[in-house]
Design an enzyme around this catalytic site. Structure first.
Site, PDB file in Angstrom:
ATOM      1  N   GLU A 105       0.850  -1.187   0.000  1.00 20.83           N
ATOM      2  CA  GLU A 105       0.000   0.000   0.000  1.00 20.83           C
ATOM      3  C   GLU A 105       0.892   1.246   0.000  1.00 20.83           C
ATOM      4  O   GLU A 105       1.831   1.332   0.786  1.00 20.83           O
ATOM      5  CB  GLU A 105      -0.906   0.019   1.229  1.00 20.83           C
ATOM      6  CG  GLU A 105      -1.922   1.137   1.176  1.00 20.83           C
ATOM      7  CD  GLU A 105      -2.866   1.152   2.388  1.00 20.83           C
ATOM      8  OE1 GLU A 105      -3.681   2.080   2.474  1.00 20.83           O
ATOM      9  OE2 GLU A 105      -2.772   0.244   3.226  1.00 20.83           O
ATOM     10  N   GLU A 277      -5.223  -2.664  13.021  1.00 20.16           N
ATOM     11  CA  GLU A 277      -4.996  -3.519  11.845  1.00 20.16           C
ATOM     12  C   GLU A 277      -5.985  -4.677  11.809  1.00 20.16           C
ATOM     13  O   GLU A 277      -6.449  -5.066  10.732  1.00 20.16           O
ATOM     14  CB  GLU A 277      -3.557  -4.034  11.827  1.00 20.16           C
ATOM     15  CG  GLU A 277      -2.486  -2.955  11.891  1.00 20.16           C
ATOM     16  CD  GLU A 277      -2.673  -1.837  10.883  1.00 20.16           C
ATOM     17  OE1 GLU A 277      -3.207  -2.076   9.785  1.00 20.16           O
ATOM     18  OE2 GLU A 277      -2.285  -0.686  11.194  1.00 20.16           O
TER      19      GLU A 277
END
Length: 818
Positions: A105, A277
């Site tokens: 990412e 997360e």
């Protein structure tokens, strides 16, 4: 579009061969069909390319590969050669401490193979990995393990995902294993992989992961969907962590913790980031972004969720104060700078530059306002509908808002200004009490160009501190008035309780009213917020405040401590960085001088009281992480800081030598480094000798010295020559150079700027993402005194003039100069 993606990796020391077999098909929803396809690719060596077994018409171009004369469906096979061992950008596939890991990412996957590197291209992934078993006994990827033998594995992820969520790890790791049984009765294997010498610092992370599973089930009704959940900790990582499906890769700072090496704040941060997360599994993975302009769809929402997680498990009021303090210090500054942008940006040159406080923290505040409007039940109804509609899809912020709309029959159309407009709204409140009619009129006015839909939580207090009214005022017009009747006496208003909207608020509260709220308000945030305003007044405009009344109120609070954490926050002055936001022209020396003068006043008035509090709290400590224990340590250590500033060096050195937890040891170490004293150098040497083999603690050691008022530019250059300094390790670079940039008086001079510019130019060729973070230090150059303003401008111009300037750094420098 993509049906399936099959990847094969042959890992070796000097190269990696990547083979991809991808099944493409033409998007049936396209109005204008095309037989052309562009695939993203950066720093790849193409070995071979076949479509349905035949070499296609292709052309290698800058940043990618062009394919033409394509059929509606085809299978593309590509072999590439890459060099993770040389990849210092820490994007794509790279090495950390000799182990392989990935960061994809936002655009890292294009450094692995040619692909449609977009968040809205979803595929089922199968990953084969081959490597030398002796060197890399652990081979990991997303999903479930379906085949395994020494040196060769296959992983299959049944969930549709974009390539930015792909992950691969190969190396020699120790593993902590556990399991969690979901509400539906599915057993999930939990595994945390770390370097062997760190295995004793993983239990708290595992416990935090299990708490995350349980909290998401209880609060949001969301369960995990794979057979295994894995976390890998690496020292070389640009970000905090990455939510790759089923295989999270973490900066080791947010995994490794025990009382000997981690502070209370470290523990809570580890828990929060692990939660963040994990929560991405639904808000980011199962439902992902249609494009990167929607980044706050997953990040703002997930930050809100991790804030609530920490608030539910620890002190909600302290968590709120910390989050708002960070928002005002960093995000408000972002809103006032050259890189300001809406929560949903409209354009970018380099996407990495938009992983910002605006997208994350302000995005979370926008979600919090939605929660305020709808309440917990209404918000959960909206979340449920959101997942029912969009599970397995790449969607937009508008899709999320529509789910909230439809689930609650609530029109959020006027609310969308929060997503489209940059800047911090300013709101003014004026009040008037009519004795004859016993009515209280409140007029609220929005001062900026745009009108926002926002909630202002409030309370009205009588002379005894009791609440006569409380609730939420909804502001939707440029100016609105609210009337409260049947009030025998004029109330003291408590505005923006809990910081119910991310705004700058001006009110007509008097000094006496603020002091009354500091002592009597039932809202902890309001008590802290009002004392912060009075600290700012005492620092910047001392002639406008009688400090005696403020200090009398604080003495009452210190003599009757109800909440140690809150008292610690109340007697902690605004940071120099925050004060810079409240002056027209930044004079770093003058700001420090004025702040230190108020600290001297505090010490003169409360020195003996600080010593009494410190002595009472400095008993045996079994290092519990309860709000009460954390609060007691925090209050004890802020008192120690002031006492050290007052010359009680032996007290700090004694705590440094005898502390039984890192919170106490680091607090005393920082205190000793805050002022010249005979124990400073001894403490530096002893700290190093005790912890030199612990990477995370050494980051603290470097950082404490970089922030010391006695540090110089030459001293920083010496630290950068230290045997444990590594330029290519982001955490260490942030500790030394990043820390020094916050040492305002010592950094802000020609030598300091030249040092920073040297570092940025070097990072341009090795890790431009970290370089861009550092160059943003110059964003507010126009607000400094003329000499510093000119020096910073010269540095920006010299950076802009270098050859091959990366997009990351160029975008920020260009915006700052423009």
């Amino acid at each position: 579009m993509v049906h399936t993606t099959e990847l094969s990796f042959e890992l070796s020391e000097d190269k990696t061969i990547v083979s991809s077999e991808v099944s493409y098909y033409q998007n049936p929803n396209l109005k204008n069909k095309s037989n052309f396809l562009f695939l993203n690719g950066v720093d790849l060596e193409l070995i071979s390319i076949l479509i349905n077994g035949v070499e296609p018409n292709y052309k290698l171009v800058k940043d990618g590969l062009e394919l033409s004369d394509l059929s509606a469906e085809f299978v593309l096979k590509i072999n590439t050669r890459i060099h993770p061992e040389k990849n210092t950008s820490l994007n794509g596939l790279y090495q950390s401490s000799g182990n392989f890991c990935t960061q994809c990412e936002a655009h890292g996957f294009r450094q692995i193979t040619y692909y449609l590197d977009r968040p809205d291209v979803l595929s089922v992934f199968t990953t084969h990995i081959k490597a030398d078993f002796k060197r890399y006994p652990v081979l990991l990827s997303n999903g479930n393990l379906i085949e395994s033998k020494p040196g060769e594995v296959t992983w299959h992820d049944p969930s549709l995902k974009p390539c930015y969520l792909f992950a691969l790890v190969a190396g020699d790791f120790a593993v902590l294993e556990d399991a969690y049984t979901t509400l539906s009765g599915n057993e999930v294997a939990l595994k945390i992989y770390v370097e062997a010498h760190n295995i004793d610092k993983t239990q708290f992370a595992m416990d935090s992961l299990k708490r995350s599973f349980a909290w998401d089930e209880q609060r949001f009704g969301l369960e995990y969907d794979l057979d295994v959940y894995m976390i890998v900790a690496v020292d070389d990582f640009n970000m905090g962590a990455m939510e790759n499906k089923g295989l999270n890769i973490f900066n080791s700072t947010y995994v490794l913790a025990n009382p000997e090496t981690a502070t209370d704040k470290d523990f809570i941060n580890v828990e929060a980031v692990i939660g963040h997360e994990y929560f991405h599994n639904w808000t980011g993975n199962r439902v992902t972004c249609q494009d990167w302009f929607q980044l706050s769809l997953k990040e703002g929402l997930t930050v809100f969720r991790d804030q609530e997680f920490t608030s539910d498990l620890h002190s909600r009021s302290i968590k709120r104060i910390e989050d708002v303090n960070g928002l005002r210090t960093f995000q408000f500054a972002e809103d006032a700078g050259p890189m300001k942008h809406p929560v949903r940006p409209e354009s970018y040159i380099e996407m990495n530059n938009f992983y910002t406080f605006t997208v994350y923290e302000k995005g979370a505040e926008v979600i919090r306002m939605i929660h305020t409007f709808l309440g917990e039940d209404g918000f959960q109804k909206g979340m449920k509908l959101y997942f029912e509609r969009h599970d397995g899809q790449a969607v937009t912020i508008d899709n999320f808002i529509s789910a909230m709309n439809d689930a609650n029959d609530f029109n959020f159309d006027v609310f969308m200004t929060w997503y489209s407009q940059p800047g911090t709204p300013e709101v003014e409140i004026k009040t008037n009490y009519n004795v004859d009619s016993q009515s209280y009129c409140v007029t609220i006015k929005q001062l900026g160009e745009h009108t926002y839909y926002l909630p202002i939580r409030y309370g009205l207090l009588n002379d005894q501190g009791g609440e006569v009214d409380q609730g939420v005022l909804v502001l939707s017009e440029r100016e609105q008035s609210y009337h409260f009747n049947n009030l025998e006496h004029e109330p003291t208003p408590s505005w923006l309780r809990g910081f119910s909207a991310p705004i700058k608020l001006k009110s007509d509260l008097t000094l006496a009213q603020r002091i009354f709220l500091i002592e009597n308000d039932t809202d902890s945030f309001s008590r802290w917020d009002n004392v912060q305003e009075l600290w700012l007044l005492l620092i910047l405009k001392p002639d406008q405040i009688d400090e005696t009344s403020l200090f009398d109120a604080l003495e009452n609070i210190l003599n009757n401590v109800q909440d140690p954490s809150l008292v610690c926050e109340m007697i902690t002055l605004p940071s120099e960085r925050f004060i810079h936001l409240r002056v027209d022209e930044i004079d770093v020396v003058e700001v420090k001088r004025k702040r230190e003068a108020v600290i001297d006043q505090l010490i003169n008035r409360f020195g003996s009281l600080f010593l009494n509090i410190y002595t009472n709290l400095n008993g045996d400590d079994d290092h519990e992480l309860t709000p009460e224990a954390v609060g007691a340590r925090s209050l004890k250590n802020i008192c120690l800081y002031y006492l050290t500033k007052a010359g009680k060096f032996e007290l700090a050195y004694d705590q440094f030598n005898n502390a039984n937890c890192m919170s106490d040891r680091l607090s005393s170490f920082n205190a000793l480094l805050s002022v010249n004293n005979p124990y400073k150098d001894k403490a530096i040497e002893k700290f190093f000798e005790t912890y030199k083999k612990d990477v995370q603690v050494m980051d603290k050691w470097f950082s404490a010295q970089s922030l010391s008022p006695m540090m110089s530019v030459n001293g920083i250059r010496q630290l950068m020559k230290h045997e444990l300094f590594s330029f290519n390790t982001p955490n260490r670079l942030r500790s030394v150079v990043g820390g020094f940039t916050q040492n305002f008086v010592q950094f802000h001079n020609q030598e300091g700027y030249e040092l920073l510019t040297e570092v940025i130019i070097k990072l341009n060729g090795s890790n431009p993402q970290i370089g861009a973070r550092l160059v943003s230090i110059y964003n507010h150059w126009k607000r400094y005194t003329p000499e510093l303003r000119d020096l910073q401008k010269q540095q920006l111009e010299s950076i802009l003039a270098i050859d091959d300037l990366s997009n990351d750094i160029f975008e920020i420098v260009h915006s700052a100069l423009k």
